[in-house]
Design a protein around this motif. Structure first.
Motif, mmCIF file in Angstrom:
data_model
loop_
_atom_site.group_PDB
_atom_site.id
_atom_site.type_symbol
_atom_site.label_atom_id
_atom_site.label_comp_id
_atom_site.label_asym_id
_atom_site.label_seq_id
_atom_site.Cartn_x
_atom_site.Cartn_y
_atom_site.Cartn_z
ATOM 1 N N PHE A 389 -44.165 -9.926 24.282
ATOM 2 C CA PHE A 389 -44.001 -9.027 25.434
ATOM 3 C C PHE A 389 -42.812 -8.124 25.169
ATOM 4 N N GLU A 394 -42.312 -2.822 29.010
ATOM 5 C CA GLU A 394 -42.941 -3.607 30.079
ATOM 6 C C GLU A 394 -44.446 -3.784 29.843
ATOM 7 N N CYS A 395 -44.785 -4.150 28.618
ATOM 8 C CA CYS A 395 -46.188 -4.451 28.313
ATOM 9 C C CYS A 395 -46.242 -5.437 27.143
ATOM 10 N N TRP A 396 -47.420 -5.981 26.893
ATOM 11 C CA TRP A 396 -47.632 -6.924 25.797
ATOM 12 C C TRP A 396 -47.956 -6.145 24.520
ATOM 13 N N THR A 414 -51.353 -3.299 28.609
ATOM 14 C CA THR A 414 -51.039 -3.861 29.923
ATOM 15 C C THR A 414 -52.099 -4.906 30.278
ATOM 16 N N THR A 415 -51.726 -5.832 31.172
ATOM 17 C CA THR A 415 -52.629 -6.957 31.458
ATOM 18 C C THR A 415 -52.933 -7.116 32.947
ATOM 19 N N GLY A 416 -52.421 -6.196 33.765
ATOM 20 C CA GLY A 416 -52.642 -6.331 35.202
ATOM 21 C C GLY A 416 -52.014 -7.595 35.761
ATOM 22 N N THR A 439 -52.192 2.229 22.331
ATOM 23 C CA THR A 439 -51.912 1.618 23.632
ATOM 24 C C THR A 439 -53.235 1.403 24.353
ATOM 25 N N GLU A 441 -55.485 -1.344 27.568
ATOM 26 C CA GLU A 441 -55.507 -2.252 28.718
ATOM 27 C C GLU A 441 -56.364 -3.462 28.384
#
Length: 444
Positions: A389, A394-396, A414-416, A439, A441
């Protein structure tokens, strides 16, 4: 007394594996491994001595630890790896702070040698024949649990005119398929999902043991290991890419369609001076053939800019080759003049400034190619190995099959709000490409 020992391992993944074997040897010999060499009784620098920048990094690391030794924070300083092997006569004279220099042929005896160094409080060095270096052994892994490198051979017989590796590492020696399979099964049983086969020239694997190129047979065999998800191969050589290898790569689902082929140049004149075969036409044809036989393959290469005698015409030919082939991944180095190599004695050495400028031009072109390829992936879904992470973004992040560890890029996603498990595989829909990194989701 059990002495604490820590290691700083520099250079390539092959040296990293050697360091892991050395640390396991020391642990089994009664030493206590610690993660930070600066907190140990004995600090080991497992050096790289391949090109000038790597040698400088090794020496800086030795001198940094020598300062801690002077301050009494560590007791002894030891050098292993390529730099020590290459400069056997100079090490003690030039770096008197070092307490032991262990050549690669003495890797199997490191516990005994360091015990002697500590008990007799004297300088120790050992440089047996290179072929005494163990080809395998227990390892203390330094990679995350979900992937590991597996060294399938040692040394090199290619004799490229710019390369010091045969001088340092000796001739090519393959491990048996049985010993490689045994190690791979143990690594997968311990949690490795991805195994990465390495050697100075992986595509030559088996020629010395079995009388034929055997990488395809080895990879086919390893694909039968339950629990293995990805099998990747690095450091292939263009002359040894067999049809059988390409067919196995296309057929076996576990083998990621990714080939690392350090081509070094495209000008026939320069390749001949490098003691390598081929020219722009033959290499372009080989890349086309690989892409036809292995659908979706990622081609990675390494190039050298500013080799002795490289004219503006030769460089232009190389730059055009890069633009034509459009490698998915590429690295480029300015030529390093290495003493003891044939190329170091060649006339028409290129000025440093010119070498650096040419390497930068190629890498700028490559970044544009990778950005364009990344844009084409928008909307596609890729399987990604989760690696961590990123608090700043602020994302994986993780890697797709298109990326080898450390040398290639990442996929940020991002993973919600969901928390994927490190080392797990997830599906990511690609939404953008920035500076050649993708990048996206998380897809349910």
């Amino acid at each position: 007394m059990a002495y604490k020992v820590g290691m700083v391992s520099l250079g390539c993944a092959k040296n990293q594996v050697d360091g892991e074997v050395l640390m396991a040897s020391l642990r089994d010999g009664g030493f206590v491994p610690v993660d930070d060499a600066a907190m140990a009784d004995i600090a080991i620098v497992n050096t790289c001595g391949f090109i000038e920048s790597a040698k400088r990094e090794s020496i800086e690391e030795i001198l940094e630890l020598a300062t801690l030794k002077k301050e009494g924070k560590i007791k002894k300083l030891v050098v292993t790896g390529c730099l020590g092997e290459r400069y056997q006569q100079e090490m003690h004279k030039e770096l008197p702070e070092v307490d032991a220099v262990i050549g690669i042929g003495a890797n199997g005896e490191i516990a005994e040698l360091l015990t002697k160094m500590m008990e007799e409080d004297q300088y120790v060095e050992s440089f047996p024949e290179k072929d005494k270096m163990p080809l395998c052994g227990g390892r203390m892994l330094t990679t995350p649990s979900y992937f590991a490198y597996v060294k399938i051979a040692e040394g090199c017989d290619n004799r490229c005119s710019y390369c010091a590796i045969p001088l340092i590492r000796g001739g090519y020696r393959s491990r048996t398929m049985e010993s490689i399979e045994e190690e791979c099964r143990a690594l997968v049983a311990d949690g490795a999902k991805e195994l990465i086969l390495i050697a100075q020239d992986t595509s030559r694997y088996g020629i010395d043991l079995y009388g034929e190129y055997s990488l395809a047979k080895l990879m086919e065999r390893l694909c039968k290991i339950d629990g293995l998800h990805w099998l990747r191969v690095l450091y292939c050589y263009p002359d040894s890419i067999t049809d059988e290898l390409l067919e196995v790569m296309a057929r076996e689902e576990k083998i990621v369609p990714y080939i690392d082929l350090p081509l070094q140049h495209a000008s026939g004149k320069i390749l001949k001076a490098m003691n390598r075969r081929g020219d722009r036409q033959s290499l372009t044809a080989l890349m086309k053939k690989i892409r036809e036989k292995v659908p979706g393959v990622v081609l990675r290469t390494t190039l050298i800019a500013g080799f002795p005698g490289e004219t503006e015409e030769d460089f232009t030919e190389l730059a055009e080759f890069v633009k034509d082939v459009k490698f998915e991944r590429m690295g480029c180095f300015a030529y390093s003049q290495e003493e003891g190599t044939a190329a170091a004695e060649l006339p028409d050495q290129v000025e440093d400034e010119t070498k650096e400028r040419r390497a930068e031009i190629l890498m700028d072109d490559q970044m544009n190619i990778m950005d364009a390829q990344g844009q084409e992936l928008i909307g596609q879904t890729l399987e990604v190995l989760v690696e961590g992470f990123d608090r700043y973004a602020e994302c994986w992040f993780g890697r797709s099959y298109r990326d080898a560890p450390d040398i290639d890029g990442k996929v940020f996603f991002t993973t919600g709000g969901k928390r994927p498990r490190l080392g797990s595989f997830v599906k990511v829909e690609i939404t953008d490409c920035m500076d050649a990194d993708l990048t996206g989701e998380l897809v349910e």
